[in-house]
Design an enzyme around this catalytic site. Structure first.
Site, PDB file in Angstrom:
ATOM      1  N   GLU A   1       0.789  -1.244   0.000  1.00  0.00           N
ATOM      2  CA  GLU A   1       0.000   0.000   0.000  1.00  0.00           C
ATOM      3  C   GLU A   1       0.814   1.284   0.000  1.00  0.00           C
ATOM      4  OE1 GLU A   1      -3.071  -0.226   3.011  1.00  0.00           O
ATOM      5  OE2 GLU A   1      -4.141  -1.793   1.906  1.00  0.00           O
TER       6      GLU A   1
ATOM      7  N   GLU B   1      -5.999  -7.915  -0.796  1.00  0.00           N
ATOM      8  CA  GLU B   1      -6.729  -7.756   0.465  1.00  0.00           C
ATOM      9  C   GLU B   1      -8.191  -7.477   0.135  1.00  0.00           C
ATOM     10  OE1 GLU B   1      -5.243  -4.822   3.203  1.00  0.00           O
ATOM     11  OE2 GLU B   1      -3.179  -5.552   3.095  1.00  0.00           O
TER      12      GLU B   1
END
Ligand SMILES: *[C@@H]1O[C@H](CO)[C@@H](O)[C@H](O)[C@H]1NC(C)=O
Length: 391
Positions: free
Chosen positions: A219, A326
């Site tokens: 991320e 995710e």
């Protein structure tokens, strides 16, 4: 995994609203700033906001925080190309194993107090049920203390290697996930040579294990877009130069690698190159109102497919492979339908989507809303039967 700030609703504006996927804001923008019903004006950067499916909230990115502290309730206890052909099967279905990166900001921290490693018996339970990919989060600051060009710290590396080998020896894939948000000791990584050297050293350790997957970083966010491109390319170059040539490489994008904002933010990443042609674009997607994965409430029963379909088109238009690295939903019927819709969509587009990984399993998640830790995690008990149908 991240938190985001929510700016209040735009509902009630009197003027005409912008249509689906249209621009609705940005510096100098003088057009409509509200979206038609069912769409949200979502900021991708200072220059561009777009109407994206979802409820009326504005999303602005803020500091990642979710795994900085462990839950207190159980603290201390503890080859081939991806599947092609639309409508086929997903190559991968699994979970993130999150615990070795806990205690973010406390480095190196204390084993058993600040961080821990995944519970191998829980991992084997999941493997025996058919899950075949595990994304193992770790902290770069523990693996290479003090300076990014340092050598690997042998004890943390040994524990990480034990975890990885237990997964791959059982036949599943193990993803090495430096859970660092493009940062090292909190500072954005700008030295691409040092980052390449880090990956070169790490890949050297695993170059003969073809079931290992290298995930460049978790991320990236609030970073220069060209830097995100360059860091990903540096990682690829460092990995291949180590002689690790059989493994897949998962690359991630800016803005927390969100699928729902991918086409506004990360299109430059199409330029990444790999001599082995085994790049997989890892995107994350949560189904709560701000997309942060911090609420058990999903926006709607259709939000799963709505938030990924633009990314599906991007992957196909660019002849790329993707993975949802995710995702999660709360233990309730609306989320279950939304998760089903998401997975059905990935499966129906398995020419470009290779699979999906639930967030998250690990021995320290306690009663976390999405915990996939057997035998009693909230997500595991509610979603295991459903997820197994996609294997
Ligand atoms: C590695 O794991 C052992 C237990 O197997 C533990 O005693 C040790 O502190 C751990 N070290 C690190 C750095 O994780």
């Amino acid at each position: 995994m991240k938190t985001v700030a929510i700016v209040s609703a735009l509902a009630g504006a009197a003027s005409a609203a912008q249509g689906a996927w249209g621009q609705c804001g940005g510096n100098g923008w003088t057009g409509e700033t509200t979206c038609v019903s069912g769409y949200t004006c979502t900021k991708s950067n200072d220059y561009y906001s777009q109407c994206i499916p979802g409820t009326n909230t504005l999303v602005t990115s803020t500091k990642a925080a979710t795994t900085t502290t462990k839950p207190t309730s159980t603290a201390g206890s503890g080859g081939a190309q991806p599947t092609s052909g639309a409508g086929g099967k997903l190559k991968w279905l699994g979970v993130s194993e999150s615990v070795a990166e806990f205690g973010q900001g406390t480095y190196p921290g204390t084993y058993g107090k600040d961080f821990y490693f995944p519970d191998n018996s829980a991992v084997q339970t999941l493997i025996s049920q058919g899950y075949n990919i595990f994304r193992v989060a770790f902290a770069m600051e523990r693996l290479v203390p003090n300076t990014l060009t340092n050598s690997l710290e042998p004890r943390y590396l040994a524990n990480l290697t034990t975890t990885i080998n237990a997964i791959t020896n059982a036949g599943a894939y193990a993803v090495l996930d430096p859970h660092n948000y493009g940062r090292y000791y909190g500072n954005i990584i700008t030295d691409t040579n040092a980052f390449q050297s880090f990956w070169n050293k790490l890949a050297t350790q695993f170059k003969s294990n073809s079931k290992v997957i290298f995930d460049t970083n978790n991320e990236y966010h609030d970073m220069d877009q060209t830097l995100v491109l360059n860091l990903n390319q540096a990682a690829i170059n460092g990995i291949r130069a180590a002689g690790a040539t059989s493994q897949y490489i998962f690359v991630e994008g800016n803005s927390y690698t969100g699928a729902w904002t991918w086409t506004q933010v990360n299109t430059n990443l199409a330029a990444l190159t790999d001599p082995q042609n085994k790049i997989v674009y890892e995107m994350h997607q949560y189904l709560d109102s701000d997309g942060s994965g911090t609420s058990a409430t999903c926006v709607s029963s259709t939000i799963g497919v709505e938030r990924v379909q633009a990314a599906t088109k991007w992957l196909r238009d660019n002849n790329k492979q993707g993975v949802i690295g995710e995702f999660a939903g709360g233990a309730n019927p609306t989320c279950k339908t939304a998760v089903t819709g998401l997975l059905d969509h990935l499966k129906a587009n398995s020419d470009v989507w290779t699979g999906a990984l639930w967030w998250a399993a690990g021995p320290w998640w306690g009663d976390y809303i999405y915990s996939f830790e057997p035998p009693s995690g909230t997500g595991y008990t509610y979603y295991n039967q459903l997820l197994k149908t996609y294997m």
